[in-house]
Design a protein around this motif. Structure first.
Motif, PDB file in Angstrom:
ATOM      1  N   ASP A 111       1.085  -1.150   0.013  1.00 49.44           N
ATOM      2  CA  ASP A 111      -0.121  -0.015  -0.003  1.00 49.44           C
ATOM      3  C   ASP A 111       0.879   1.253   0.131  1.00 49.44           C
ATOM      4  OD1 ASP A 111      -2.061   1.837   0.314  1.00 49.44           O
ATOM      5  OD2 ASP A 111      -2.428   1.440   2.342  1.00 49.44           O
ATOM      6  N   PHE A 112       0.419   2.114  -0.892  1.00 42.03           N
ATOM      7  CA  PHE A 112       1.413   3.325  -1.183  1.00 42.03           C
ATOM      8  C   PHE A 112       0.716   4.591  -0.365  1.00 42.03           C
ATOM      9  CE2 PHE A 112       3.101   6.932  -3.879  1.00 42.03           C
ATOM     10  CZ  PHE A 112       4.432   6.603  -3.793  1.00 42.03           C
ATOM     11  N   ALA A 113      -0.381   4.417   0.015  1.00 37.71           N
ATOM     12  CA  ALA A 113      -1.226   5.695   0.604  1.00 37.71           C
ATOM     13  C   ALA A 113      -0.315   6.494   1.759  1.00 37.71           C
ATOM     14  CB  ALA A 113      -2.511   5.145   1.379  1.00 37.71           C
ATOM     15  N   GLY A 114       0.292   5.828   2.579  1.00 38.97           N
ATOM     16  CA  GLY A 114       1.123   6.441   3.615  1.00 38.97           C
ATOM     17  C   GLY A 114       2.147   7.239   2.989  1.00 38.97           C
ATOM     18  N   GLU A 115       2.935   6.885   1.925  1.00 37.71           N
ATOM     19  CA  GLU A 115       3.780   7.482   1.247  1.00 37.71           C
ATOM     20  C   GLU A 115       3.138   8.570   0.505  1.00 37.71           C
ATOM     21  OE1 GLU A 115       6.977   7.470   1.726  1.00 37.71           O
ATOM     22  OE2 GLU A 115       7.387   5.570   2.453  1.00 37.71           O
ATOM     23  N   ALA A 116       2.276   8.494  -0.062  1.00 35.94           N
ATOM     24  CA  ALA A 116       1.694   9.449  -1.037  1.00 35.94           C
ATOM     25  C   ALA A 116       1.125  10.559  -0.022  1.00 35.94           C
ATOM     26  CB  ALA A 116       0.280   8.736  -1.653  1.00 35.94           C
ATOM     27  N   GLN A 117       0.754  10.302   1.283  1.00 37.64           N
ATOM     28  CA  GLN A 117       0.128  11.467   2.135  1.00 37.64           C
ATOM     29  C   GLN A 117       1.481  12.068   2.598  1.00 37.64           C
ATOM     30  OE1 GLN A 117      -2.207  10.152   5.211  1.00 37.64           O
ATOM     31  NE2 GLN A 117      -1.899  11.901   6.600  1.00 37.64           N
ATOM     32  N   ARG A 118       2.661  11.337   2.668  1.00 37.12           N
ATOM     33  CA  ARG A 118       3.900  12.197   3.205  1.00 37.12           C
ATOM     34  C   ARG A 118       4.394  13.252   1.908  1.00 37.12           C
ATOM     35  NH1 ARG A 118       4.178   7.632   6.423  1.00 37.12           N
ATOM     36  NH2 ARG A 118       4.819   6.424   4.824  1.00 37.12           N
ATOM     37  N   LEU A 119       4.030  12.440   0.826  1.00 38.37           N
ATOM     38  CA  LEU A 119       4.710  13.369  -0.288  1.00 38.37           C
ATOM     39  C   LEU A 119       3.810  14.646  -0.409  1.00 38.37           C
ATOM     40  CD1 LEU A 119       6.167  13.588  -3.102  1.00 38.37           C
ATOM     41  CD2 LEU A 119       4.548  12.248  -4.074  1.00 38.37           C
ATOM     42  N   GLU A 165      -6.434  10.827  -3.040  1.00 40.02           N
ATOM     43  CA  GLU A 165      -6.955  11.135  -1.942  1.00 40.02           C
ATOM     44  C   GLU A 165      -5.894  11.633  -0.691  1.00 40.02           C
ATOM     45  OE1 GLU A 165      -9.973   8.658  -0.987  1.00 40.02           O
ATOM     46  OE2 GLU A 165     -11.558   9.284  -2.494  1.00 40.02           O
ATOM     47  N   ALA A 166      -4.936  10.518  -0.460  1.00 39.23           N
ATOM     48  CA  ALA A 166      -4.009  10.577   0.337  1.00 39.23           C
ATOM     49  C   ALA A 166      -2.972  11.820   0.052  1.00 39.23           C
ATOM     50  CB  ALA A 166      -3.192   9.132   0.458  1.00 39.23           C
ATOM     51  N   PHE A 167      -2.729  11.933  -1.029  1.00 37.14           N
ATOM     52  CA  PHE A 167      -1.775  13.056  -1.457  1.00 37.14           C
ATOM     53  C   PHE A 167      -2.575  14.464  -1.069  1.00 37.14           C
ATOM     54  CE2 PHE A 167      -0.304  16.321  -4.427  1.00 37.14           C
ATOM     55  CZ  PHE A 167       1.079  16.178  -4.306  1.00 37.14           C
ATOM     56  N   CYS A 168      -3.688  14.530  -1.468  1.00 35.46           N
ATOM     57  CA  CYS A 168      -4.430  15.876  -1.131  1.00 35.46           C
ATOM     58  C   CYS A 168      -4.571  16.102   0.262  1.00 35.46           C
ATOM     59  CB  CYS A 168      -5.716  15.769  -1.923  1.00 35.46           C
ATOM     60  SG  CYS A 168      -5.761  15.920  -3.583  1.00 35.46           S
ATOM     61  N   ALA A 169      -4.818  14.871   1.106  1.00 32.71           N
ATOM     62  CA  ALA A 169      -5.037  15.191   2.404  1.00 32.71           C
ATOM     63  C   ALA A 169      -3.717  15.620   3.032  1.00 32.71           C
ATOM     64  CB  ALA A 169      -5.427  13.655   3.081  1.00 32.71           C
ATOM     65  N   GLY A 170      -2.537  14.879   2.672  1.00 32.91           N
ATOM     66  CA  GLY A 170      -1.094  15.471   3.159  1.00 32.91           C
ATOM     67  C   GLY A 170      -0.805  16.736   2.715  1.00 32.91           C
ATOM     68  N   TYR A 171      -1.299  17.040   1.513  1.00 34.40           N
ATOM     69  CA  TYR A 171      -0.815  18.434   1.047  1.00 34.40           C
ATOM     70  C   TYR A 171      -1.653  19.679   1.921  1.00 34.40           C
ATOM     71  CZ  TYR A 171      -0.302  22.444  -2.144  1.00 34.40           C
ATOM     72  OH  TYR A 171       0.066  23.594  -2.681  1.00 34.40           O
ATOM     73  N   THR A 172      -2.962  19.323   2.242  1.00 35.56           N
ATOM     74  CA  THR A 172      -3.621  20.172   3.087  1.00 35.56           C
ATOM     75  C   THR A 172      -3.207  20.395   4.430  1.00 35.56           C
ATOM     76  OG1 THR A 172      -5.583  19.630   1.964  1.00 35.56           O
ATOM     77  CG2 THR A 172      -6.064  20.787   3.825  1.00 35.56           C
ATOM     78  N   ILE A 203      -2.959  24.922   0.137  1.00 40.48           N
ATOM     79  CA  ILE A 203      -4.480  25.186  -0.063  1.00 40.48           C
ATOM     80  C   ILE A 203      -5.252  23.933  -0.046  1.00 40.48           C
ATOM     81  CG2 ILE A 203      -4.029  27.534  -0.653  1.00 40.48           C
ATOM     82  CD1 ILE A 203      -4.355  26.679  -3.517  1.00 40.48           C
ATOM     83  N   ASP A 204      -6.379  23.995   0.223  1.00 39.83           N
ATOM     84  CA  ASP A 204      -7.096  22.472   0.428  1.00 39.83           C
ATOM     85  C   ASP A 204      -7.627  22.360  -1.065  1.00 39.83           C
ATOM     86  OD1 ASP A 204      -8.797  20.353   0.709  1.00 39.83           O
ATOM     87  OD2 ASP A 204      -9.825  21.313   2.610  1.00 39.83           O
ATOM     88  N   PRO A 205      -7.203  21.377  -1.723  1.00 47.78           N
ATOM     89  CA  PRO A 205      -7.648  21.012  -3.055  1.00 47.78           C
ATOM     90  C   PRO A 205      -9.371  20.770  -3.108  1.00 47.78           C
ATOM     91  CG  PRO A 205      -5.911  19.821  -2.808  1.00 47.78           C
ATOM     92  CD  PRO A 205      -6.138  20.385  -1.426  1.00 47.78           C
ATOM     93  N   ASP A 206      -9.980  20.539  -2.018  1.00 47.76           N
ATOM     94  CA  ASP A 206     -11.312  20.077  -2.099  1.00 47.76           C
ATOM     95  C   ASP A 206     -11.889  21.403  -2.131  1.00 47.76           C
ATOM     96  OD1 ASP A 206     -10.945  17.288  -2.061  1.00 47.76           O
ATOM     97  OD2 ASP A 206     -11.214  17.264   0.293  1.00 47.76           O
ATOM     98  N   LEU A 207     -11.440  22.412  -1.662  1.00 49.54           N
ATOM     99  CA  LEU A 207     -12.153  23.811  -1.727  1.00 49.54           C
ATOM    100  C   LEU A 207     -11.882  24.810  -2.665  1.00 49.54           C
ATOM    101  CD1 LEU A 207     -11.679  24.919   2.099  1.00 49.54           C
ATOM    102  CD2 LEU A 207     -13.659  23.602   0.976  1.00 49.54           C
ATOM    103  N   HIS A 208     -11.079  23.973  -3.608  1.00 48.32           N
ATOM    104  CA  HIS A 208     -10.813  24.509  -4.797  1.00 48.32           C
ATOM    105  C   HIS A 208     -10.922  23.609  -6.217  1.00 48.32           C
ATOM    106  CE1 HIS A 208      -8.946  26.907  -1.904  1.00 48.32           C
ATOM    107  NE2 HIS A 208      -8.844  27.956  -2.489  1.00 48.32           N
ATOM    108  N   GLN A 209     -11.955  23.047  -6.285  1.00 51.32           N
ATOM    109  CA  GLN A 209     -12.131  22.114  -7.389  1.00 51.32           C
ATOM    110  C   GLN A 209     -12.306  22.665  -8.628  1.00 51.32           C
ATOM    111  OE1 GLN A 209     -12.439  18.586  -7.501  1.00 51.32           O
ATOM    112  NE2 GLN A 209     -11.125  19.028  -5.613  1.00 51.32           N
ATOM    113  N   VAL A 210     -12.781  23.995  -8.997  1.00 51.52           N
ATOM    114  CA  VAL A 210     -12.957  24.126 -10.207  1.00 51.52           C
ATOM    115  C   VAL A 210     -11.398  24.591 -10.856  1.00 51.52           C
ATOM    116  CG1 VAL A 210     -13.680  26.528 -11.465  1.00 51.52           C
ATOM    117  CG2 VAL A 210     -15.133  25.596  -9.854  1.00 51.52           C
ATOM    118  N   VAL A 211     -10.737  25.122  -9.986  1.00 54.92           N
ATOM    119  CA  VAL A 211      -9.188  25.404 -10.483  1.00 54.92           C
ATOM    120  C   VAL A 211      -8.689  24.132 -10.803  1.00 54.92           C
ATOM    121  CG1 VAL A 211      -6.961  26.521 -10.098  1.00 54.92           C
ATOM    122  CG2 VAL A 211      -9.159  27.612  -9.363  1.00 54.92           C
TER     123      VAL A 211
END
Length: 464
Positions: A249-257, A408-415, A420-428
């Motif tokens: 499973d890569f999700a932990g690394e995706a979140q850290r990335l 989803e893991a990458f976006c969560a880690g990014y936030t 900036i929260d990708p979920d709040l800027h979906q149009v862009v």
């Protein structure tokens, strides 16, 4: 053309980093010939101007010269050909010319000159401020690079030679040096560079132009693409499992990335200019995306069923009524541009898209463009192993699940990392991601038709 220019006109198109493959060379001329080591064996730095139809490119060639019969066996593969000796040698005997990036005896001088902050004729070799460069290390060319040539010195440094030259300071050097001033843990530290003055055709001005940059060699690093692809293979071995249950499973690394990416974006905003893109600017950006979509649909009819949805996403960006924060970003962000070290994720290759002039790559953009690039890369990592195997529905389902989990893991880690929260800027975000997918469709149609199913399948999933 001189005989040397004729040799280069044959040799250049065969190199991985030559950008004009598939198009005949109309003319080639040596725009600059810098003598670094006179005599034989000798070393020169050439700037070759190549005209192909309406495009003109300049390439850096590190040219070695040896007497006929004096080329060591280990350099035979790098030989370009035999031609008359240049006038400065004052010799009637011909010489063998070769790609000296492969000649460790020659490239050792480059490292020494960087350490000494030496000017060799018009070519400047510089160590980064406060840096002591260790010399006496033997170099080895890294195989497999596409747009540049990198030399590893021992296990300490890597010297990246920028083969296709654009006037100005390469963004890779500019951004990495800026991040070093705030001790970013997510970069390979710069130790020096090589530059020379080139005339910018657009302005007619002579500007310092980066030829190469020296960085820390990350000996323990593992390529992000390799790690992700291994995770996908593990899942494909047991496609009945959820990605979270598979062994790799890569999700932990995706979140850290994601967190590392946010940290780099924050630091870039601290040390380099920021701004906003007005609604009018966003409308112009959306129009550019629409134009690319129109071209792609004309060229790739398989894209037509999705055109309305894609167009609507670009139209939504163009109708935005609020300013969009912009800053310096990576610009060509994907899993192949990051490595996992013992200390965490490191971002590499900040030069942006090599086919675009430096002045364009230095323009401010939304950090969500980098986010979109990485999300597209997760889709590619999940789907490229399905080429020729799409008749297996279990694998197709597993690929989509893997991509979605890691996106989803990458976006969560990014936030969580302060981006900036990708979920709040979906149009862009959606507009950037769709635009990248359209670009991928065009690229695959032109260069790897057997891979075109990858972006098309992704678009199906994204717009479905």
């Amino acid at each position: 053309m001189t005989q040397l220019e004729e040799l280069l006109a044959t040799w250049l198109p065969a190199q991985r980093w030559f950008a004009g493959k598939g198009t005949a060379i109309d003319t080639l001329r040596i725009d600059a010939d810098h003598i670094l080591l006179p005599g034989l064996p000798g070393l020169r730095l050439l700037v070759a101007e190549v005209v192909q139809g309406s495009r003109t490119d300049r390439y850096q060639v590190l040219l070695g010269m040896r007497a006929v019969g004096a080329v060591p066996d280990e350099l035979v593969h790098a030989v370009i050909g035999t031609c008359p000796a240049p006038a400065d040698l004052d010799s009637p005997a011909p010489v063998v010319v070769y790609d000296a990036a492969h000649d460790a005896a020659m490239t050792g001088h480059l490292l020494s000159w960087i350490a000494e902050n030496r000017d060799v004729g018009a070519v400047r070799f510089r160590a980064a401020p406060g840096t002591e460069v260790r010399t006496g290390l033997r170099s080895l060319v890294i195989t497999g690079e596409q747009s540049n040539t990198s030399l590893v010195y021992g296990e300490e440094y890597v010297l990246k030679m920028f083969r296709r030259l654009w006037p100005g300071t390469n963004p890779d050097l500019e951004l990495t040096s800026a991040l070093a001033t705030v001790d970013s843990p997510h970069i390979a530290r710069p130790h020096g560079w090589i530059d020379v003055d080139l005339v910018d055709p657009a302005s007619g001005r002579t500007v310092p132009t980066t030829l190469a940059m020296l960085q820390t060699y990350l000996r323990s690093a593992t390529d992000g693409w390799v790690l992700a692809a291994t995770s996908v293979r593990d899942l494909y071995a047991s496609p009945e499992l959820a990605p979270s249950e598979a062994g790799g499973d890569f999700a932990g690394e995706a979140q850290r990335l994601g967190a590392a990416t946010a940290a780099v974006h924050r630091d870039l905003a601290r040390v380099l200019p920021t701004g906003v893109l007005s609604p009018e600017g966003q409308a112009h950006l959306a129009a550019t995306m629409m134009a690319r979509l129109h071209t792609a649909v004309d060229e790739v009819p398989e894209l037509a069923p999705y055109a309305e949805t894609l167009y609507s996403a670009f139209e939504a960006l163009g109708n935005t009524s609020t300013d969009l924060p912009v800053q310096r970003i990576h610009g060509d962000y994907h899993l192949g541009q990051v490595v996992r070290t013992d200390a965490g994720w490191v971002l590499l290759d900040f030069e942006g898209e090599p086919a675009v002039p430096v002045s364009e790559r230095q323009k401010l953009s939304s950090p969500l463009r980098d986010v979109a690039g990485m999300l597209r890369s997760f889709d590619y990592a999940a789907r490229y192993q399905l080429v020729g195997r799409t008749d297996n529905p279990a694998l197709v389902t597993a690929a989509r699940a893997w991509a979605q989990r890691n996106r989803e893991a990458f976006c969560a880690g990014y936030t969580r990392g302060g981006g900036i929260d990708p979920d709040l800027h979906q149009v862009v975000l959606r507009a950037f991601e769709y635009d990248k997918a359209v670009y991928e469709v065009l690229y695959e149609a032109r260069h790897r038709p057997h891979w075109i199913s990858i972006p098309l399948d992704s678009i199906t999933a994204l717009t479905g």
